[in-house]
Design a protein around this motif. Structure first.
Motif, PDB file in Angstrom:
ATOM      1  N   UNK A 295      -8.667 -22.872  11.942  1.00 28.60           N
ATOM      2  CA  UNK A 295      -7.798 -23.947  12.426  1.00 28.60           C
ATOM      3  C   UNK A 295      -6.362 -23.592  12.064  1.00 28.60           C
ATOM      4  N   UNK A 296      -5.458 -23.748  13.038  1.00 31.98           N
ATOM      5  CA  UNK A 296      -4.033 -23.556  12.797  1.00 31.98           C
ATOM      6  C   UNK A 296      -3.366 -24.916  12.875  1.00 31.98           C
ATOM      7  N   UNK A 297      -2.765 -25.348  11.777  1.00 23.98           N
ATOM      8  CA  UNK A 297      -2.117 -26.656  11.726  1.00 23.98           C
ATOM      9  C   UNK A 297      -0.639 -26.456  12.056  1.00 23.98           C
ATOM     10  N   UNK A 298      -0.266 -26.859  13.258  1.00 20.22           N
ATOM     11  CA  UNK A 298       1.109 -26.661  13.718  1.00 20.22           C
ATOM     12  C   UNK A 298       1.170 -26.805  15.225  1.00 20.22           C
ATOM     13  N   UNK A 299       2.264 -26.333  15.840  1.00 18.55           N
ATOM     14  CA  UNK A 299       2.365 -26.461  17.295  1.00 18.55           C
ATOM     15  C   UNK A 299       1.898 -25.175  17.981  1.00 18.55           C
ATOM     16  N   UNK A 300       1.765 -25.264  19.289  1.00 19.86           N
ATOM     17  CA  UNK A 300       1.181 -24.175  20.076  1.00 19.86           C
ATOM     18  C   UNK A 300       2.013 -22.894  19.979  1.00 19.86           C
ATOM     19  N   UNK A 301       3.315 -23.016  20.080  1.00 15.78           N
ATOM     20  CA  UNK A 301       4.181 -21.845  20.046  1.00 15.78           C
ATOM     21  C   UNK A 301       4.046 -21.103  18.718  1.00 15.78           C
ATOM     22  N   UNK A 302       4.016 -21.846  17.615  1.00 18.67           N
ATOM     23  CA  UNK A 302       3.859 -21.223  16.296  1.00 18.67           C
ATOM     24  C   UNK A 302       2.506 -20.521  16.186  1.00 18.67           C
ATOM     25  N   UNK A 303       1.481 -21.138  16.774  1.00 18.80           N
ATOM     26  CA  UNK A 303       0.141 -20.546  16.729  1.00 18.80           C
ATOM     27  C   UNK A 303       0.094 -19.244  17.528  1.00 18.80           C
ATOM     28  N   UNK A 304       0.732 -19.225  18.690  1.00 16.66           N
ATOM     29  CA  UNK A 304       0.766 -18.004  19.510  1.00 16.66           C
ATOM     30  C   UNK A 304       1.453 -16.872  18.749  1.00 16.66           C
ATOM     31  N   UNK A 305       2.545 -17.191  18.089  1.00 20.54           N
ATOM     32  CA  UNK A 305       3.266 -16.173  17.315  1.00 20.54           C
ATOM     33  C   UNK A 305       2.396 -15.631  16.180  1.00 20.54           C
ATOM     34  N   UNK A 306       1.668 -16.532  15.523  1.00 20.90           N
ATOM     35  CA  UNK A 306       0.832 -16.105  14.409  1.00 20.90           C
ATOM     36  C   UNK A 306      -0.330 -15.237  14.893  1.00 20.90           C
ATOM     37  N   UNK A 307      -1.025 -15.660  15.925  1.00 24.03           N
ATOM     38  CA  UNK A 307      -2.178 -14.892  16.414  1.00 24.03           C
ATOM     39  C   UNK A 307      -1.729 -13.547  16.972  1.00 24.03           C
ATOM     40  N   UNK A 308      -0.563 -13.504  17.582  1.00 24.46           N
ATOM     41  CA  UNK A 308      -0.018 -12.223  18.035  1.00 24.46           C
ATOM     42  C   UNK A 308       0.160 -11.267  16.860  1.00 24.46           C
ATOM     43  N   UNK A 309       0.637 -11.793  15.756  1.00 20.14           N
ATOM     44  CA  UNK A 309       0.815 -10.984  14.552  1.00 20.14           C
ATOM     45  C   UNK A 309      -0.537 -10.547  13.981  1.00 20.14           C
ATOM     46  N   UNK A 310      -1.511 -11.453  14.005  1.00 19.20           N
ATOM     47  CA  UNK A 310      -2.863 -11.092  13.551  1.00 19.20           C
ATOM     48  C   UNK A 310      -3.412  -9.951  14.403  1.00 19.20           C
ATOM     49  N   UNK A 311      -3.187 -10.030  15.720  1.00 19.95           N
ATOM     50  CA  UNK A 311      -3.653  -8.982  16.619  1.00 19.95           C
ATOM     51  C   UNK A 311      -3.060  -7.631  16.282  1.00 19.95           C
ATOM     52  N   UNK A 312      -1.796  -7.590  15.948  1.00 19.35           N
ATOM     53  CA  UNK A 312      -1.161  -6.327  15.564  1.00 19.35           C
ATOM     54  C   UNK A 312      -1.808  -5.761  14.298  1.00 19.35           C
ATOM     55  N   UNK A 313      -2.080  -6.637  13.352  1.00 14.94           N
ATOM     56  CA  UNK A 313      -2.727  -6.185  12.116  1.00 14.94           C
ATOM     57  C   UNK A 313      -4.150  -5.687  12.395  1.00 14.94           C
ATOM     58  N   UNK A 314      -4.854  -6.355  13.291  1.00 16.50           N
ATOM     59  CA  UNK A 314      -6.201  -5.917  13.645  1.00 16.50           C
ATOM     60  C   UNK A 314      -6.179  -4.529  14.273  1.00 16.50           C
ATOM     61  N   UNK A 315      -5.208  -4.297  15.141  1.00 17.82           N
ATOM     62  CA  UNK A 315      -5.092  -2.972  15.759  1.00 17.82           C
ATOM     63  C   UNK A 315      -4.830  -1.896  14.706  1.00 17.82           C
ATOM     64  N   UNK A 316      -3.970  -2.213  13.745  1.00 21.50           N
ATOM     65  CA  UNK A 316      -3.658  -1.240  12.695  1.00 21.50           C
ATOM     66  C   UNK A 316      -4.887  -0.932  11.843  1.00 21.50           C
TER      67      UNK A 316
END
Length: 480
Positions: A295-316
């Motif tokens: 669960x991400x507690x916040x707004x949609x834009x903040x969640x998109x930014x966070x998951x995008x960052x998670x994706x980069x870490x997953x790729x690494x």
């Protein structure tokens, strides 16, 4: 490859073919002979000071670390990678954790937390009050039926059981049998009377689900404790059989659980993104602590930014820990991605291969809807797959956790074991209270959800106490 038991003495065995492997199971007569010596073996082990038992366990861990350092476990690493489906890098990491699991200081901390009047109570009567004493005696023999997703989980109850003085019979899974046996076979190399007594107290053997020997252990044998790790339908079947045992062994069940992640906008940064990515990749989310929804507690834009960052870490991380993916899985996961996207989620995925997926959903989960077209994609089939649900309040995250076991996407799961938090300090205390009230066993930093402190109970159970019983002694009448 033949899977033969690890035992101090040679017992009569029955050979059979299980999943294209030859397995030697200790026969009913062999088990009867083994268990007939339990009291003698346990009394001898209990006569050894606990510190000396722990020193031998420490030596096993050190010997294992040395074999890994010298590269002597490479062949075994390949075998376990094939049998578990984990990447070689993941098996290598798991091997490095063995010495931590067998660390004498850690086990001593666990025992001290279990027996607050001191671990000497495992050797003799220890004072618990004025003229009052307790001696914690082994409740065994202890029969442990272990899960198969890692070699570490079988080591923990087995080592605690032996440290507490029990004759211990371990039935690993086919997937991790060779790894577990390799660890404890180091007892043969250590030498000395203490190691010999501990080796005599430990037997490792596989038993198939339809084995007469397994049926004997569950329904007739004079074992004191049966500790089962796993889910349905085996759990219900084992419970039914144990209930008919005239010796009434204690049945301890560590059932199937999963993990959950809660992240808020105030704490969504590169560190928390790396923490979530690491926990998604470790063991391909097959541990009871692995976060399989968040669960991400916040707004949609903040969640998109966070998951995008998670994706980069997953790729690494995937570059050093690539998944084992066959063609049929790759085709099916792509279909599931399209389905959940069609239902309303925003899908983030690896670019080069179907190695990871994060579905970002608003206010509710869409995974149940998407799984109607892919019913075979249950929790244990989905690997490196997570749905992150954007919510407005922390209470919404609690609601998601409460409802999780009832959902089709988590069929077969009893509930949430571990919740990893990356939230503001103000929110943490309130969340911890709410999670405790909702039956969560573990509340941890998101960074190390997979790590266990020596002080932790196991799914709410104190294993050292469960594997012993207290003999109470009073020397003088109680004062009126």
């Amino acid at each position: 490859m033949s899977l033969t038991p690890f035992s101090y003495r040679a017992y009569a065995c029955v050979e059979k073919r299980v999943r294209n492997q030859t397995v030697a199971e200790i026969s009913e007569d062999g088990l009867s002979d083994l268990l007939s010596k339990a009291r003698e073996v346990q009394n001898r082990l209990c006569s050894i000071p606990v510190e000396e038992r722990l020193l031998v366990i420490e030596k096993i861990g050190r010997a294992w670390a040395e074999k890994q350092r010298k590269g002597e476990l490479e062949a075994l690493k390949g075998e376990l990678s094939d049998s578990t489906g984990y990447a070689l890098k993941m098996i290598d990491l798991e091997f490095s954790l063995v010495s931590s699991a067998l660390n004498s200081l850690s086990i001593k901390q666990n025992l001290r937390a279990s027996f607050p009047f001191g671990i000497s109570c495992l050797e003799r009567f220890a004072a618990v009050g004025k003229n009052e004493y307790c001696w914690y005696r082994p409740r065994g023999p202890v029969f442990i039926i272990s899960s198969g997703n890692s070699i570490i989980p079988p080591l923990i109850p087995t080592t605690i059981s032996i440290a507490a003085g029990n004759m211990t019979l371990l039935r690993p899974s086919l997937a991790n049998f060779q790894g577990v046996k390799e660890v404890y076979s180091l007892l043969e190399d250590i030498g000395g009377d203490v190691a010999e007594s501990m080796r005599e107290a430990l037997t490792i053997s596989y038993f198939s689900h339809d084995s007469p020997s397994l049926d004997y252990l569950l329904t007739k044998s004079n074992v004191g404790v049966i500790n089962f790790w796993g889910g349905e339908p085996a759990r219900t079947e084992i419970s039914r059989r144990v209930s008919s045992n005239p010796n009434h062994p204690n049945l301890i069940i560590n059932g199937p659980l999963t993990g959950y992640a809660i992240v808020d906008a105030a704490s969504a940064n590169e560190s928390s993104a790396l923490a979530l990515a690491r926990n998604i990749l470790l063991y391909d989310q097959q541990l009871c602590s692995s976060p399989t929804e968040g669960a991400f507690v916040g707004d949609w834009k903040e969640a998109v930014e966070f998951v995008t960052l998670v994706g980069k870490k997953l790729d690494e991380l995937t570059e050093t820990m690539p998944p084992k993916v066959n063609e049929s899985y790759a085709y099916a996961i792509e279909g599931l991605r399209r389905s959940i996207q069609f239902k309303g989620s925003m899908v983030f995925k690896s670019g080069s291969s179907p190695s990871w997926t994060i579905a970002l959903s608003k206010s509710r989960s869409y995974l149940d809807d998407a799984l109607q077209a892919f019913p075979e994609f249950g929790l244990h089939t989905r690997r490196r797959f997570m749905e992150m649900i954007v919510v407005d309040k922390y209470e919404d995250a609690i609601r998601m956790i409460e409802g999780l076991p009832k959902r089709k996407a988590f069929r077969g799961i009893d509930g949430v074991q571990s919740v990893g938090l990356s939230v503001s300090d103000d929110a943490r205390e309130h969340l911890c209270s709410s999670l405790a009230e909702h039956g969560i066993f573990r509340i941890l930093p998101l960074e190390d959800m997979y790590m266990r402190s020596p002080l932790e109970p196991y799914d709410g159970i104190n294993l050292a106490q469960a594997f012993t019983y207290a003999v109470y002694r009073r020397d003088k009448p109680l004062e009126a």
